[in-house]
Motif scaffolding. Structure first.
Motif, PDB file in Angstrom:
ATOM      1  N   GLN A  30       0.899  -1.158   0.000  1.00 44.04           N
ATOM      2  CA  GLN A  30       0.000   0.000   0.000  1.00 44.04           C
ATOM      3  C   GLN A  30       0.936   1.205   0.000  1.00 44.04           C
TER       4      GLN A  30
ATOM      5  N   PHE B  16       1.656   5.370  -1.057  1.00 39.21           N
ATOM      6  CA  PHE B  16       0.848   6.587  -1.204  1.00 39.21           C
ATOM      7  C   PHE B  16       1.692   7.835  -0.994  1.00 39.21           C
TER       8      PHE B  16
ATOM      9  N   GLU C 249      -4.810  12.410  -0.534  1.00 45.45           N
ATOM     10  CA  GLU C 249      -3.790  11.408  -0.868  1.00 45.45           C
ATOM     11  C   GLU C 249      -4.138  10.636  -2.135  1.00 45.45           C
TER      12      GLU C 249
ATOM     13  N   THR D 126      -3.350   6.775  -3.432  1.00 43.36           N
ATOM     14  CA  THR D 126      -2.881   5.490  -2.895  1.00 43.36           C
ATOM     15  C   THR D 126      -3.008   4.401  -3.947  1.00 43.36           C
TER      16      THR D 126
ATOM     17  N   TYR E  67       3.914  10.103  -8.161  1.00 43.85           N
ATOM     18  CA  TYR E  67       2.862  10.394  -7.159  1.00 43.85           C
ATOM     19  C   TYR E  67       2.365  11.823  -7.337  1.00 43.85           C
TER      20      TYR E  67
END
Ligand SMILES: Cc1cc2nc3c(=O)[nH]c(=O)nc-3n(C[C@H](O)[C@H](O)[C@H](O)COP(=O)(O)OP(=O)(O)OC[C@H]3O[C@@H](n4cnc5c(N)ncnc54)[C@H](O)[C@@H]3O)c2cc1C
Length: 404
Positions: A168, A170, A217, A219, A231
């Motif tokens: 995971q 992010f 965010e 993710t 990102y």
């Protein structure tokens, strides 16, 4: 430079992050044991500030460290349709690591048997009658601590072998918008209106702190993390094209990687040495949530010590881990569509039950009910296959650092 034993306490906790501080707090609060927490001095070796979110009914003791709470939770399906649920009496809460540290450090300073030692642990080993921690103090001296038990939360150098390992990963921005853009009553847990990666799934996550401030965010649950540039691009697209925030500034950023793995985490590292936190398997494989499990685990450890027991219970039950192993594999193989699966879970399960399910606190009957509302064929096929898959070593996930 070295020095002999510099102190004893009933318990030494190595690492003053989420798990170490939560356990130390519980031990001094219940008066079960005297405790020394070993945490490196401030500097680049320590994790940067981050936020920990969890849900509860307001019955924890960390009220002072809670930055924000949200009574309502929302998901946006891939088709854009929103679904808002009310998990009352639970609320979603955010604790900032710096506020949590201040709270627990102050509690340790007030407790007669509590102590925070600024040092870096080098070795932890069993010795007759307990365990010993050798550490290096900021001035270079070697210090030796003795205790009956050691609880070690230092991150593992490598993850144990797993059948499935996803990450995971992010990056989030604390944004301030020019106009009011957010509803502070609603936390957006999963917003699937973002472009989906070829493997795994992606979603937006929005935690409003005020009508014009939020943590926003991007993710992914997938096999490898992205570059900061990637990102930034995904976050920019989400903030501008999906949320349509208009003019905004970024105050700070948070970035992280949480392993999602069906690896077995050994809880014991010696006769008197136990692992806690992510290193001890407290991270729920299918969600990455850890903070709530760490609180339950800390209470269970304090209770075990109170009863004079030296065994430490597992942070998650076997059934929850088995279900997560199936879900991870089904996601990794692409047999189920991640966005459809998670949106469906929210749509078809009453909110309170869903949160208990995610916390591993549902009954077998409730889990059957939830399971029957998921894509039964692919899940069943995966469930039959998983026990026969070998566990193997996967590439290291990298550090889960936050970047201011
Ligand atoms: C950016 C980010 C956001 C997250 N958000 C959430 C969330 O919202 N909700 C949730 O449930 N989970 C969340 N997680 C997952 C999980 O809760 C955190 O990773 C949590 O910090 C894990 O707690 P821990 O105590 O196991 O590890 P840490 O909090 O990392 O603590 C380990 C401690 O060990 C110390 N240490 C390291 N080496 C030594 C040494 N040699 N000697 C002494 N001390 C040492 C470190 O300085 C650190 O303080 C998040 C993770 C990240 C990375």
């Amino acid at each position: 430079m070295s020095q002999g034993p510099v102190g004893t306490s009933d318990v030494v906790v190595v690492g003053g992050g989420a798990a170490g501080l939560s356990l130390a707090y519980r031990l001094v609060e219940t008066g079960v044991a005297t405790v020394t927490v070993v945490e490196p001095p401030d500097g680049p070796a320590r994790p940067a500030e981050r936020t920990w979110c969890y849900w509860d009914q307001g019955d924890d003791d960390f009220g002072e460290a809670v930055t924000a709470t949200w009574p309502l939770l929302r998901v946006h399906g891939p088709d854009g349709s929103p679904l808002t649920v009310d998990p009352a009496p639970s609320r979603y809460r955010m604790v900032r690591s710096s506020a949590f540290e201040r709270l627990v450090h102050a509690r340790l300073a007030r407790a007669p048997g509590g102590r925070l030692l600024r040092a870096t642990a080098d070795t932890v080993r069993d010795v007759p009658g307990g365990a010993e921690v050798r550490c290096t103090a900021p001035d270079g001296r070697t210090l030796t601590l003795r205790s009956r038990h050691v609880f070690d939360s230092r991150p593992l150098r490598a993850l144990p072998p797993a059948r499935t390992q996803l990450l995971q990963h992010f990056r989030g921005w604390f944004v301030r918008t020019r106009g009011d853009r957010f509803d502070p009553a609603v936390a957006d847990l999963m917003d699937f209106r973002v472009p989906q990666p070829r493997h795994g799934l992606a979603f937006g996550y929005v935690l409003p702190l005020a009508p014009d401030r939020a943590l926003v965010e991007y993710t992914e649950f997938s096999r490898a993390s992205l570059t900061t540039e990637a990102y930034e691009a995904a976050l920019g697209h989400y903030a501008r094209e999906v949320l349509r925030l208009g003019e905004f500034g970024v105050e700070t950023a948070e970035q992280g990687v949480i392993p999602m793995t069906d690896a077995r985490f050994p809880r014991r590292a010696g006769a008197a040495v136990f692992r806690i936190g992510t290193a001890g398997g407290a991270t729920r494989p299918a969600t990455g949530y850890t903070f709530a499990a760490v609180q339950r685990h800390s209470r269970a450890i304090a209770a075990a010590l109170q009863r004079g027991r030296v065994t430490v219970p597992a942070p998650h039950g076997r059934r929850a881990l088995a279900m997560d192993a199936v879900l991870l594999r089904a996601l990794d193989t692409g047999r189920i569509d991640g966005p459809e699966f998670f949106t469906g879970l929210f749509r078809r399960t009453p909110a309170q039950r869903l949160l208990r399910f995610l916390d591993g606190a549902t009954s077998l009957r409730e889990e059957w009910g939830i399971g029957l509302r998921t894509p039964v064929g692919p899940m069943l096929r995966t469930a039959l296959e998983v026990p026969f898959l070998p566990r193997r070593t996967h590439p290291a996930p990298g550090t889960g650092e936050s970047h201011p």
